[in-house]
Motif scaffolding. Structure first.
Motif, short mmCIF file in Angstrom:
data_model
loop_
_atom_site.label_atom_id
_atom_site.label_comp_id
_atom_site.label_asym_id
_atom_site.label_seq_id
_atom_site.Cartn_x
_atom_site.Cartn_y
_atom_site.Cartn_z
N TYR A 139 0.82 -1.22 0.00
CA TYR A 139 0.00 0.00 0.00
C TYR A 139 0.85 1.27 0.00
O TYR A 139 0.36 2.34 -0.28
CB TYR A 139 -1.09 -0.02 1.09
N SER A 140 2.13 1.15 0.32
CA SER A 140 2.97 2.34 0.22
C SER A 140 3.16 2.75 -1.23
O SER A 140 3.50 3.88 -1.53
CB SER A 140 4.33 2.08 0.88
N VAL A 141 2.88 1.81 -2.14
CA VAL A 141 3.01 2.12 -3.56
C VAL A 141 1.66 2.47 -4.17
O VAL A 141 1.52 3.46 -4.88
CB VAL A 141 3.63 0.92 -4.31
N ASN A 142 0.61 1.65 -3.85
CA ASN A 142 -0.67 1.88 -4.54
C ASN A 142 -1.70 2.61 -3.68
O ASN A 142 -2.80 2.87 -4.13
CB ASN A 142 -1.22 0.55 -5.07
N PHE A 143 -1.37 2.91 -2.44
CA PHE A 143 -2.23 3.68 -1.53
C PHE A 143 -3.57 3.03 -1.24
O PHE A 143 -4.51 3.68 -0.82
CB PHE A 143 -2.43 5.12 -2.05
N LYS A 144 -3.71 1.71 -1.48
CA LYS A 144 -4.94 1.01 -1.10
C LYS A 144 -4.79 0.53 0.35
O LYS A 144 -4.88 -0.66 0.64
CB LYS A 144 -5.17 -0.20 -2.04
N THR A 145 -4.56 1.50 1.23
CA THR A 145 -4.22 1.17 2.62
C THR A 145 -5.25 0.26 3.29
O THR A 145 -4.95 -0.82 3.77
CB THR A 145 -4.09 2.46 3.44
N ILE A 146 -6.52 0.72 3.30
CA ILE A 146 -7.57 -0.03 4.00
C ILE A 146 -7.71 -1.44 3.42
O ILE A 146 -7.79 -2.42 4.15
CB ILE A 146 -8.93 0.70 3.88
N GLN A 147 -7.69 -1.54 2.10
CA GLN A 147 -7.89 -2.85 1.47
C GLN A 147 -6.81 -3.84 1.87
O GLN A 147 -7.08 -5.00 2.16
CB GLN A 147 -7.92 -2.70 -0.06
N LEU A 148 -5.55 -3.34 1.91
CA LEU A 148 -4.48 -4.27 2.26
C LEU A 148 -4.49 -4.61 3.74
O LEU A 148 -4.13 -5.72 4.13
CB LEU A 148 -3.14 -3.72 1.79
N LEU A 149 -4.92 -3.66 4.56
CA LEU A 149 -5.06 -4.00 5.98
C LEU A 149 -6.14 -5.05 6.16
O LEU A 149 -6.04 -5.95 7.00
CB LEU A 149 -5.37 -2.74 6.80
N ILE A 150 -7.20 -4.96 5.34
CA ILE A 150 -8.25 -5.98 5.40
C ILE A 150 -7.69 -7.33 4.96
O ILE A 150 -7.95 -8.37 5.59
CB ILE A 150 -9.47 -5.58 4.53
N VAL A 151 -6.89 -7.32 3.89
CA VAL A 151 -6.27 -8.57 3.42
C VAL A 151 -5.47 -9.21 4.55
O VAL A 151 -5.64 -10.40 4.87
CB VAL A 151 -5.36 -8.31 2.20
#
Ligand SMILES: Nc1ncnc2c1ncn2[C@@H]1O[C@H](COP(=O)(O)OP(=O)(O)O)[C@@H](O)[C@H]1O
Ligand SMILES: [Mg+2]
Lengths: 255, 310
Positions: free
Chosen positions: B246-258
């Protein structure tokens, strides 16, 4: 071995911290004899039995089993403490039955009886099982092999405990109030197993309040109070015609 | 009053018919719970910002799975060290030798008195204190010389910090277990000629397990999550992998969910394992053992066969 007593205590003393519990116990048990120990609670009966098995270390006097000192080796005039392994080997030759059975709760009746022969005596698994089955049959529990202690009645548990001790083929059996924790109707089975054992010639020291058993089975009776032997002799004398006032007072309470 | 025994099957007393007590309070409480649950699910499902398709896309991403592997490895190794060390420390703690029990006490106190994150950073920076590490006889010759920086990688630093810390907590758990076994059990074992070690290994520890397993399960579940602290010292575990992406694609919440989904999956598996372990070590504790859910299922599916086997 003739003439040598199975158990000999001379001036045995034992203290817990500053509390002196045994104040010089003298007694002898001949091979094949049954000795019953009586006395009020707290008089040191359990402690004495535990000393015989070296579960407690004595502070004074001499205590020997089958001609060998308990816990020490005598070399000339000096005593050498035994190593843990040597003590364990000697304990393996003495069976002990406890008031609260102390069956291994994580093992079935059969496993309780085979455990020590396999682990301590290095007996083969099959031989140990065969012997355990025979021992359990002897105490009338041939059909309870796979039950855990929690599934057995107190009387059954105590008989498994007796079989467990016998499976080690001990030369001496110690019983510490084996029927005190049992319901009255279960006492008979356990006493029956003990009577049979006595009739087969086992040397036994029995702490008990069952005066009837002592009268019938014992070769000698010892009355203890406050860490000393008050009176000792054949059951007819000590139970039938006690010399000491303390013995008389105690007997009138338990009878 | 006497209770009739019904052994022959004859004269079975009729089962009781009575109007049961009504519980309106329970119905109201249940309704409230259902309404709240529906509201939560609805809001999660209908909020497009959750971007569930992104979550699905990264759930089996190679980097995430690699992070998961490292997390599991960290958890397993650290717990193994913790359990072995815990048993050792617990037995030491119960030793009659005051130096031995005191040493154990000191270790436990020291490691419980500081945060595990601080310990993690300590081990990571150990090279600053001890640039060279020699293994050998204390004050005598050394057999292995190593450069601390190359020996203590971030992964080993994490293992050391988490494992040594866990040992202190496990020691208390094991000690409580050992103390819970009645003294009569060791009296009986020793009267049969078992040595202290045999008594501990064959009689006391197996029975202590019943008390030790449940908190150890909790510790393992907690370790699985605590291992995420290792992301701070650049160990490539699950959380670190998610952060990296997420530091690259900024999909922070989604990756935290993953990451959370994988933590939940592992925790659930640990629940199942703990259930069977507890059951195994509970043998002999109760008069009857409950059936496992699987056994109950089979009993419902194939009632005749199981009834015949009984
Ligand atoms: N491990 C121990 N530590 C301290 N005191 C003990 C211990 N075991 C027994 N005692 C004390 O020794 C005395 C005798 O106990 P015991 O031998 O159990 O008597 P009995 O079996 O005749 O009832 C009691 O006062 C008891 O409190
Ligand atoms: Mg007693």
């Amino acid at each position: 071995m003739t003439g040598e007593p199975m158990v000999r205590a001379e001036g045995v003393r034992k203290s817990f911290g500053r509390l002196e519990v045994l104040k010089g116990i003298d007694l002898e048990v001949a091979p094949g004899d049954v000795m019953c120990l009586l006395g009020p609670s707290g008089s040191g009966k359990s402690t004495f039995l535990r000393c015989v098995n070296h579960l407690e270390k004595i502070n004074g006097g001499r205590l020997s089993v089958d001609g060998e000192l308990v816990g020490y080796r005598a070399a000339g005039d000096t005593l050498h403490e035994l190593r843990e392994g040597e003590i364990a080997r000697k304990r393996a030759e003495i069976g002990m039955v406890f008031q609260h059975f102390n069956l291994f709760a994580n093992m079935t009746a059969l496993e309780n009886v085979t455990c020590a022969p396999i682990r301590v005596k290095r007996l083969g698994r099959e031989a140990a099982r065969a012997r355990a089955r025979a021992m359990l049959a002897r105490v009338g529990l041939a059909d309870k092999l796979d039950d855990y202690p929690a599934q057995l009645s107190g009387g059954q548990q105590q008989r498994v405990a007796i079989a467990r001790a016998l499976a080690m083929e001990p030369k001496l059996m110690l019983f510490d109030e084996p029927t005190s924790a049992l319901d009255p109707e279960l006492v008979g089975d356990v006493l029956g197993a003990m009577k049979q054992l006595a009739s087969e010639g086992m040397t036994m020291m029995v702490v008990t309040h069952e005066i009837g058993f002592a009268r019938e089975v014992a070769d000698s009776v010892v009355f203890m109070d406050d860490g000393v032997v008050v009176e000792a002799g054949p059951p007819a004398e000590v139970l039938g015609n006690p010399r000491e006032e303390r013995t008389r007072a105690f007997l009138s309470k338990v009878l | 009053m006497s209770i009739e025994q019904d052994t022959a099957g004859a004269g079975r007393p009729e089962s009781i018919r009575a109007v049961p007590v009504r519980h309106p309070g329970r119905w109201i409480a249940a309704a409230i719970v259902v309404v709240i649950a529906v509201a939560i699910v609805h809001s999660i499902a209908s909020n497009p910002r959750f971007e569930w398709s992104v979550v699905g896309h990264y759930l089996f991403d190679e980097r995430v799975l690699e992070g998961l592997r490292v997390t599991i490895e960290l958890t397993v190794i650290a717990m193994a060290i913790g359990i072995v060390l815990g048993i050792l420390l617990a037995v030491m703690r119960l030793s009659p030798n005051p130096l031995v029990s005191g040493g154990s006490w000191l270790y436990i106190w020291f490691l419980r008195a500081t945060p595990v994150l601080v310990q993690l950073l300590f081990w990571y920076n150990i090279a600053a204190l001890y640039p060279k590490i020699d293994l050998g006889i204390p004050f005598g010759p050394a057999f292995i010389h190593a450069d601390a920086n190359s020996l203590i990688t971030p992964f080993t630093a994490a293992i050391l910090a988490l494992g040594l810390n866990e040992g202190a907590y496990m020691a208390e758990i094991v000690r409580a277990g050992i103390i819970s076994v009645p003294e009569g059990q060791s009296d009986a074992a020793r009267s049969l000629g078992m040595t202290r070690l045999q008594t501990m290994r064959l009689i006391v520890l197996p029975q202590a397990m019943r008390v030790i397993i449940p908190p150890t399960g909790n510790e393992t579940i907690s370790m699985l999550k605590t291992s995420s602290l290792a992301s701070v010292i650049v160990v490539g575990e699950l959380l670190y992998a998610a952060q990296n992406i997420y530091s690259v694609n900024f999909k922070t919440i989604q990756l935290l969910i993953v990451a959370s989904i994988w933590y939940m999956v592992c925790t659930s598996l640990l629940y199942v394992g703990q259930y069977y372990l507890e059951r195994y070590y509970g043998r002999g504790a109760a008069r009857e053992q409950e059936l496992t859910p699987l056994q109950r299922l089979r009993l419902i599916a194939l009632p005749s066969r199981d009834a015949g086997a009984r």
